[in-house]
Design an enzyme around this catalytic site. Structure first.
Site, PDB file in Angstrom:
ATOM      1  CG  ASP A   1      18.095  40.124 -14.178  1.00 19.96           C
ATOM      2  OD1 ASP A   1      17.028  40.358 -13.591  1.00 19.96           O
ATOM      3  OD2 ASP A   1      18.566  40.861 -15.077  1.00 19.96           O
ATOM      4  CG  ASP A  52      16.569  46.026  -3.889  1.00 18.59           C
ATOM      5  OD1 ASP A  52      16.717  45.914  -2.660  1.00 18.59           O
ATOM      6  OD2 ASP A  52      17.079  45.249  -4.709  1.00 18.59           O
ATOM      7  CG  ASP A  56       9.064  49.207   3.606  1.00 22.06           C
ATOM      8  OD1 ASP A  56       9.368  49.010   2.409  1.00 22.06           O
ATOM      9  OD2 ASP A  56       9.915  49.503   4.469  1.00 22.06           O
ATOM     10  CD  GLU A  58       5.415  42.525   6.701  1.00 23.60           C
ATOM     11  OE1 GLU A  58       5.747  41.515   6.051  1.00 23.60           O
ATOM     12  OE2 GLU A  58       4.237  42.794   6.961  1.00 23.60           O
TER      13      GLU A  58
HETATM   14  C1  LIG Z   1      14.863  44.480  -0.302  1.00 19.68           C
HETATM   15  S1  LIG Z   1      15.321  42.851  -0.609  1.00 19.68           S
HETATM   16  C2  LIG Z   1      13.925  41.900   0.001  1.00 19.68           C
HETATM   17  C3  LIG Z   1      14.244  40.453   0.191  1.00 19.68           C
HETATM   18  C4  LIG Z   1      13.056  39.540   0.579  1.00 19.68           C
HETATM   19  N1  LIG Z   1      12.036  39.526  -0.434  1.00 19.68           N
HETATM   20  C5  LIG Z   1      12.470  39.945   1.914  1.00 19.68           C
HETATM   21  O1  LIG Z   1      11.355  40.440   1.958  1.00 19.68           O
HETATM   22  O2  LIG Z   1      13.146  39.703   2.932  1.00 19.68           O
HETATM   23  C6  LIG Z   1      15.130  42.711  -2.373  1.00 19.68           C
HETATM   24  C7  LIG Z   1      15.875  41.538  -2.965  1.00 19.68           C
HETATM   25  O3  LIG Z   1      15.609  41.443  -4.361  1.00 19.68           O
HETATM   26  C8  LIG Z   1      16.802  41.036  -5.026  1.00 19.68           C
HETATM   27  N2  LIG Z   1      16.670  41.423  -6.442  1.00 19.68           N
HETATM   28  C9  LIG Z   1      16.627  42.671  -6.930  1.00 19.68           C
HETATM   29  N3  LIG Z   1      16.474  42.650  -8.268  1.00 19.68           N
HETATM   30  C10 LIG Z   1      16.426  41.331  -8.637  1.00 19.68           C
HETATM   31  C11 LIG Z   1      16.303  40.676  -9.880  1.00 19.68           C
HETATM   32  N4  LIG Z   1      16.181  41.353 -11.037  1.00 19.68           N
HETATM   33  N5  LIG Z   1      16.288  39.332  -9.908  1.00 19.68           N
HETATM   34  C12 LIG Z   1      16.426  38.625  -8.742  1.00 19.68           C
HETATM   35  N6  LIG Z   1      16.550  39.205  -7.522  1.00 19.68           N
HETATM   36  C13 LIG Z   1      16.551  40.546  -7.460  1.00 19.68           C
HETATM   37  C14 LIG Z   1      17.891  41.748  -4.268  1.00 19.68           C
HETATM   38  O4  LIG Z   1      19.150  41.146  -4.440  1.00 19.68           O
HETATM   39  C15 LIG Z   1      17.376  41.655  -2.819  1.00 19.68           C
HETATM   40  O5  LIG Z   1      17.861  40.515  -2.172  1.00 19.68           O
END
Ligand SMILES: C[S@@+](CC[C@H](N)C(=O)[O-])C[C@H]1O[C@@H](n2cnc3c(N)ncnc32)[C@H](O)[C@@H]1O
Length: 247
Positions: free
Chosen positions: A131, A154, A190, A227
């Site tokens: 995390d 997210d 986005d 994206e």
């Molecule tokens: C929507 S995805 C985008 C992934 C990547 N950045 C991309 O643009 O392809 C968001 C990612 O953030 C990770 N994530 C969310 N909260 C997190 C946290 N507190 N620490 C580490 N990773 C996290 C999720 O598991 C997910 O894989």
């Protein structure tokens, strides 16, 4: 994204317990290819993080030394939520003189990043299944990072879930802590409502300067699945950036 039973109980008794986290997905099966890459190269690329109570926490007192981790002194870029590693591996391949650390809670995403690293023979990357909040708070040394990137976090688009968003006023001092003076914080999304929130958060962030307007699209970022999905849905991709001021 529904809250799971694990989310509600996972952080009990952790001395660094977080009531609300920005993710739900932590498990999931690995494909055969991902498992093979994991077995083959995880020991070289994935940081062995001692845990507190949960599988994405960091044990009290554990810190990393980037020079030791990468075996050299080099500029360090940190990507939070590196997903399947599309941007991370792309950036590392184009810039072998810089080191790249990805923080990601989703194990299959980390495993997929290993598939890519192995396939492309890229060496200047490390990953931590952790995390980002405890990692920024305690695992990374202060003023150790040249650039922090957050690509397509997210969106948690329902209003009642906004408290789960990663980019909030609360994360500002944590990003500030790890960035070197003069270091850059780059963000992209986005989701317009989240983009507005990002602009507001960095606009009032203590210890940062920003233009107050959207940044140019960061050209070092490839068009990732997230994206591309946003573009296909007709959404505008927003980039935001801020500079960590010299004290
Ligand atoms: C929507 S995805 C985008 C992934 C990547 N950045 C991309 O643009 O392809 C968001 C990612 O953030 C990770 N994530 C969310 N909260 C997190 C946290 N507190 N620490 C580490 N990773 C996290 C999720 O598991 C997910 O894989």
């Amino acid at each position: 994204m529904p809250e799971t039973a694990e989310d509600r109980t996972d952080h009990d008794e952790d001395p660094f317990r977080r009531e609300v986290v920005s993710f739900t997905r932590r498990g999931g099966r690995l494909t055969e290819r991902q498992q093979d890459a994991w077995d083959d190269v995880a020991h070289r690329f994935v940081v062995d993080v001692p845990r507190g109570r949960t599988s994405t926490s960091v044990a009290d007192g554990f810190t990393i030394d980037p020079a030791e981790l990468f075996g050299r002194d080099a500029p360090l870029v940190l990507e939070i939520g590196s997903g399947r590693g599309e941007s991370l591996v792309h950036a590392a391949r184009l810039d072998p003189d810089t080191d790249f650390l990805g923080l990601e809670v989703y194990v299959p995403g980390v495993a997929q990043t290993l598939v890519q690293l192995r396939h492309e023979g890229v060496e200047n990357v490390r990953l931590a299944v952790v995390d980002a909040v405890p990692a920024l708070t305690r695992m990374l040394p202060a003023e150790s990072v040249d650039e922090v990137r957050v690509w397509f976090p997210d969106p948690w688009h329902k209003k009642r879930h906004h408290k789960r968003r990663l980019v909030t006023d609360e994360v500002v001092p944590l990003v500030h802590r790890v960035l070197k003076p003069g270091g850059v914080w780059r963000l992209a999304t986005d989701w317009q409502d989240y983009a507005d929130q990002m602009l507001e958060v960095v606009g009032r962030a203590e210890g940062f300067t920003t233009s107050g307007d959207w940044a140019e699209r960061f050209e070092g970022r490839p068009i990732t699945k997230f994206e591309a999905k946003g573009i296909a849905k007709g959404r505008t991709i927003r980039d935001v950036s801020a500079l960590r001021m010299t004290p």
